[in-house]
Structure formats: structure tokens, C-alpha cells
Design an enzyme around this catalytic site. Sequence first.
Site, PDB file in Angstrom:
ATOM      1  N   LEU A   1       2.489  28.104  -5.444  1.00 33.80           N
ATOM      2  CA  LEU A   1       3.371  29.213  -5.050  1.00 33.80           C
ATOM      3  C   LEU A   1       3.737  30.077  -6.250  1.00 33.80           C
ATOM      4  CD1 LEU A   1       5.793  27.515  -2.456  1.00 33.80           C
ATOM      5  CD2 LEU A   1       3.880  29.079  -2.003  1.00 33.80           C
ATOM      6  N   ARG A   2       3.409  29.575  -7.461  1.00 28.89           N
ATOM      7  CA  ARG A   2       3.569  30.359  -8.699  1.00 28.89           C
ATOM      8  C   ARG A   2       5.027  30.676  -9.037  1.00 28.89           C
ATOM      9  NH1 ARG A   2      -1.093  28.744 -10.013  1.00 28.89           N
ATOM     10  NH2 ARG A   2      -2.906  30.039  -9.655  1.00 28.89           N
TER      11      ARG A   2
ATOM     12  N   ASN B   1       2.487  23.339 -11.829  1.00 29.99           N
ATOM     13  CA  ASN B   1       1.962  23.990 -13.046  1.00 29.99           C
ATOM     14  C   ASN B   1       2.400  25.451 -13.100  1.00 29.99           C
ATOM     15  OD1 ASN B   1       0.253  24.631 -10.898  1.00 29.99           O
ATOM     16  ND2 ASN B   1      -1.512  24.951 -12.216  1.00 29.99           N
TER      17      ASN B   1
ATOM     18  N   HIS C   1      -1.525  20.858  -1.324  1.00 32.48           N
ATOM     19  CA  HIS C   1      -1.842  21.427  -2.643  1.00 32.48           C
ATOM     20  C   HIS C   1      -1.780  22.956  -2.587  1.00 32.48           C
ATOM     21  CE1 HIS C   1      -4.252  20.650  -6.534  1.00 32.48           C
ATOM     22  NE2 HIS C   1      -3.794  21.896  -6.571  1.00 32.48           N
TER      23      HIS C   1
ATOM     24  N   ASP D   1      -5.595  24.005  -2.270  1.00 34.43           N
ATOM     25  CA  ASP D   1      -5.541  24.433  -3.676  1.00 34.43           C
ATOM     26  C   ASP D   1      -5.430  25.960  -3.741  1.00 34.43           C
ATOM     27  OD1 ASP D   1      -5.408  24.490  -6.398  1.00 34.43           O
ATOM     28  OD2 ASP D   1      -7.399  23.660  -6.758  1.00 34.43           O
TER      29      ASP D   1
HETATM   30  O1  DOR Z   1      -8.802  26.326  -9.737  1.00 33.08           O
HETATM   31  C1  DOR Z   1      -7.723  25.875 -10.036  1.00 33.08           C
HETATM   32  N1  DOR Z   1      -6.642  26.661 -10.101  1.00 33.08           N
HETATM   33  N2  DOR Z   1      -7.617  24.579 -10.320  1.00 33.08           N
HETATM   34  C2  DOR Z   1      -6.489  24.046 -10.809  1.00 33.08           C
HETATM   35  O2  DOR Z   1      -6.454  22.863 -11.065  1.00 33.08           O
HETATM   36  C3  DOR Z   1      -5.312  24.897 -11.076  1.00 33.08           C
HETATM   37  C4  DOR Z   1      -5.347  26.090 -10.229  1.00 33.08           C
HETATM   38  C5  DOR Z   1      -4.364  27.148 -10.646  1.00 33.08           C
HETATM   39  O3  DOR Z   1      -3.194  26.816 -10.876  1.00 33.08           O
HETATM   40  O4  DOR Z   1      -4.728  28.325 -10.686  1.00 33.08           O
END
Ligand code: DOR
Length: 444
Positions: A72-73, A103, A69, A327
Amino acid sequence: MSQAHFGRLTDAPATFVLAGARVIDPSDGTDTVRDLAVGEGRIAEEAPADAERIDGRGLVVAPGFCDLHTHLRVPGGNGSETVESGSRAAARGGFTTVCAMPNTDPPLDSPAAVAEIASSVAACRVRVVGAATRGRAGEAAGDLAAMADAGAIGFSDDGAAVPTDGLTREILASLARLGLPLIEHAEDAALGGGGVMRAGPNATRLGLLGWPAEAEVAIVERDIALAAETGARLHLTHLSTAASVEAVRRARARGEAVTCDVTPHHLVLTDAWVAGSRRFSWEEPELREEFAYDGRCRVNPPLASREDALSLLAGVADGTVDAIATDHAPHPPERKLVPFDEAAPGLIGLETALSLGLAAAEAGCLDLPTLVAALSTRPAAIIGEPRGLQSGASANLVVFDPSARWRVEASALASASANTPLLGMELPGVVRLTVADGRVTYRS
Ligand code: DOR
């Protein structure tokens, strides 16, 4: 930063001998002190006589870490991370694989987008999680088979759950045919109610809107039932409550194909951090006013209560929790150094994951082989990647000093972002060498 060298997977294969390190390999239960040779990028019985000899005394060598998880943006990350900086942060943290979450802006919801990120040449392997729904909009299933053909290792609308039962069932049925998991961000948006931290006494004291544990558990239970009904694999990511881990434990006892991960911050930090504590979950909190309402402690799901964090640690220790996944969620200062309830959720984690795990091990909450397995072999198995230090295998490993300490400082981080409340803290565990696919990707 101490002298650091980064490499990438297109470099020449490495040859060296690591002498006298503790070899921990959960793939065959090895835990012993011996020499480990790498020749031309492969684990070898012995290396050529002129091979570089690295003193491994006091160090641990383990299979390379696999992060299920990572944000990498790319595309659209506005400088908060790139494949280059994120993969270097991974290598510096001992990771040889990261799974990039979809996302992004636009989301990774097409075969072309998946293929482009999956073909990155970087300082670690980059695998891709495709968006579960078209445009990540939660309305229609994505083109899952085509994204699987393009290399997606699983599917998620991370940042949100797949919203409805019907759509979740449809996606799981397709994934059952593909043999790939739904990687679910378990949050019932209605039950979450826009909360900004874990509901409980700390939220009440701070006057911040609470996000109740039930918002997670409701989706966990829904998905476990739908995965059993459809025969699909379900992977629940960043679980943050004792009740969720208990639901996974029960499903697995019934023989169901459910796996899960937790983040280092949900194991070690707690909701008391939002109230100004900087003590770890196994310590009594101590609230310091100057640290209260720090936007860098806002994360989704929110930091857990102390009881939940200790249950999550127990879940890693007893194997119910398969993996520790970071994450890693980079954000620029203007989105984090703002009033708490305006801060973007997320904190970076690739470079501090091992250290937080080692802090938990030092406190007696985990043993080292279990920690190593949760960072390496078990997540790798979920995405079908081999890991193991057997002779002949492609060298995919991390060498770290478990007792050396370092101070978390923005200038020391390889990530392009520094949004972590751990800045300024001293943590155990320094990565000395990371080797991915036989190439040195990091050395300090
Ligand atoms: O804290 C979080 N940041 N939870 C997520 O589900 C998305 C993530 C993000 O993309 O910044």
C-alpha cells in the site's frame, strides 16, 4: 470506466437478494445455482420483500478474496499508492482483505506503525505484516510480540529474506511462541547476484544479468528446516520455481506447518515477456521486438521460465500452493518506463488477479472452485479470518461475471499506479459487486 461505485467499511450494512447466481463456497464445498440473500449485512435465509433484487444469472458469487501480499506504500509512497486508492483497487478486484507489507519508508517495524495502518477505514479490511527485523535492516529481530499485540498477522522483511540462519532461527523461535508465521521473501542475495530477470536462455539472448532459481530454493530449504526445528509456522510468499513448490510438497507430506502463495504474474506471465512475448504460460511464446526490455516486466522474484510457471499452476491445481497473492507493487512511471535493468521491480495486481486466474481456468489449467479457494478461503485461513457464505455469517463476498471481458486501461484502474505489462490486453472476468463486513465496497 463503466459506472463504478466504491464504499467503505463504515457505510450502512447492505440488504439485497442475488437471484440465480452460481454459488461457489469452498468452506463447505458448495457449488450450486441458487438465490443468496443478504439482510442488514449478514447472509440470510431470506431478505425482506422490498429488498433490492439483483439478477445473478451467469454470475458467480464467492467468499471475498483475501490478498496476503499487498504494497500500500504507506508511509512514504510518494503518490504511487495510498490506503484509499489501494483499498479501492482491492475492492474492484473482489478483495475484501489485504495484508499490507512493511517495506515502506519508514518500515512498519513498531507497534505504533502497525496499529496506525491496521486501524485504517477503507474500502476493504487492512491487515498488517510487521517487519521481521528492526528497521527491516536484517540485523536484529524486531519487537515481534509488541507488534503482534498491535495487530500484526505475520512478519516479513519482504523485498529481502531474513539474511542469516541465526537470525532466522531466533525470529522463528519467537514466532513459534506467538503462533504467527514468518512470511518469507525467499531470495539468497549472494546467489541472486544482482540479477534482473530469471537466468536462462531468454536472459542470455537479451544480455541481461540472470537471477538463478537456486537463489530462491536455497532460502526455501533453509527456512523449511528451521521452521521444523523451532516448531514455527512458515509462509513462503511469491514462490516462482518448480523446485520451491516441490520442497513445500515434501515438507507438507512430513506434516510440517509450511504454507505458500504464488502471484498471478508468476502463474501466467513468463520470462519470455521480457523478450517481448505477450503470450500466457500455457501458450507458445511469440517474441515481438517492440515489447522487449519492457521495464514493467521487471519483478522480484523475476518472471519464471515457462516450465516453472506451468509447475506453479499445477501446484495451485493440486492444492500444494495454498494461495494466489498479488504482490501488488505500485511504482510511478519514472521508476518503470526506464531501461530494463534500472526499473524498480514490481507490478500492480489487485485488479487483474481474478482475470488472470480466470484466463488460466479457461485454458483448462485450474477449475473455478480451486481458483476461488486460492483467492479466498485458503489465504483467509492462514491469517485466521473467517470466510463462508453460510446463513448468519457477516456478508463477505464477491460477485463476478466469469465470461465478460474488459480491456486493461490506466484510466479504468482504481490503483494510483498503472505499472502492468497487461495494459491494452483484453481479459476475462469482471467484478460486479464486492461486499466486505456486510458493506458494499464496490459495485459496477
Ligand atoms: O517485485 C517486487 N516488488 N518484489 C518485492 O519483493 C518488493 C516489491 C516492491 O515493494 O515493489
